[in-house]
Design a protein around this motif. Structure first.
Motif: not given
Length: 173
Positions: A98-100, A132-134, A138-144
């Protein structure tokens, strides 16, 4: 007539005792956070040992099953959970992006929908922001992991280095 100590007594028993002594009872619901059991006297007025006339009224605060607790939206979850636990609630935490709200702050609570009133010993669900939602990167990189992240990092480095050389050569012409 002396007012007896009624705090901690079962409300019905306290009322009978006062009535037998010729006193009137004014009973009010106590919806505050307290460790006194539901249905028991949590406070009295006048206080213990006060001399009163026959027929005087003694006010009893009796612990209600409902408790008015803060909704806690915007507060740090760890503080709110401690406060709510002290009121006798079981706490369930759901972490969501939640970015708020800052990471660790409550952005939704069951107590908001209930206008701050809930039953003692019930479960209160706190929705807590984990930021906030990455970004997709970031999501792609953290999956590696391990070797793959090193390979991708080297490919990106080589691409930037090659692009830099190309720009440098073009600017010299």
């Amino acid at each position: 007539m002396t007012v007896p100590d009624l705090v901690g007594s079962v409300a019905g028993t306290a009322e009978q005792l006062l009535t037998l002594r010729g006193l009137k009872v004014d009973r009010a619901a106590d919806k505050t956070c307290t460790t006194t059991p539901v249905g028991s006297v949590s406070a009295q007025q006048p206080p213990v040992g006060t001399e009163v006339a026959p027929g005087a009224t003694v006010k009893l605060s009796v612990v209600d099953p409902a408790v008015e607790a803060p909704a806690s939206v915007g507060e740090p979850a760890n503080h709110a959970a401690d406060d709510l636990s002290a009121c006798g609630f079981q706490i369930q935490v759901i972490k969501q992006h939640n970015g708020d709200y800052s990471a660790g702050d409550i952005f939704q609570s069951d107590l908001v929908a209930l206008n701050g009133a809930a039953t003692r010993n019930s479960t209160v669900t706190l929705h807590v922001s984990d930021g906030p939602e990455p970004s997709w990167w970031h999501r792609a990189w953290s999956g590696l992991s391990g070797l793959w992240s090193n390979i991708v990092a080297n490919v990106i480095y080589d691409a930037i280095k090659t692009a830099g050389k190309w720009v440098l050569e073009k600017s010299r012409k």
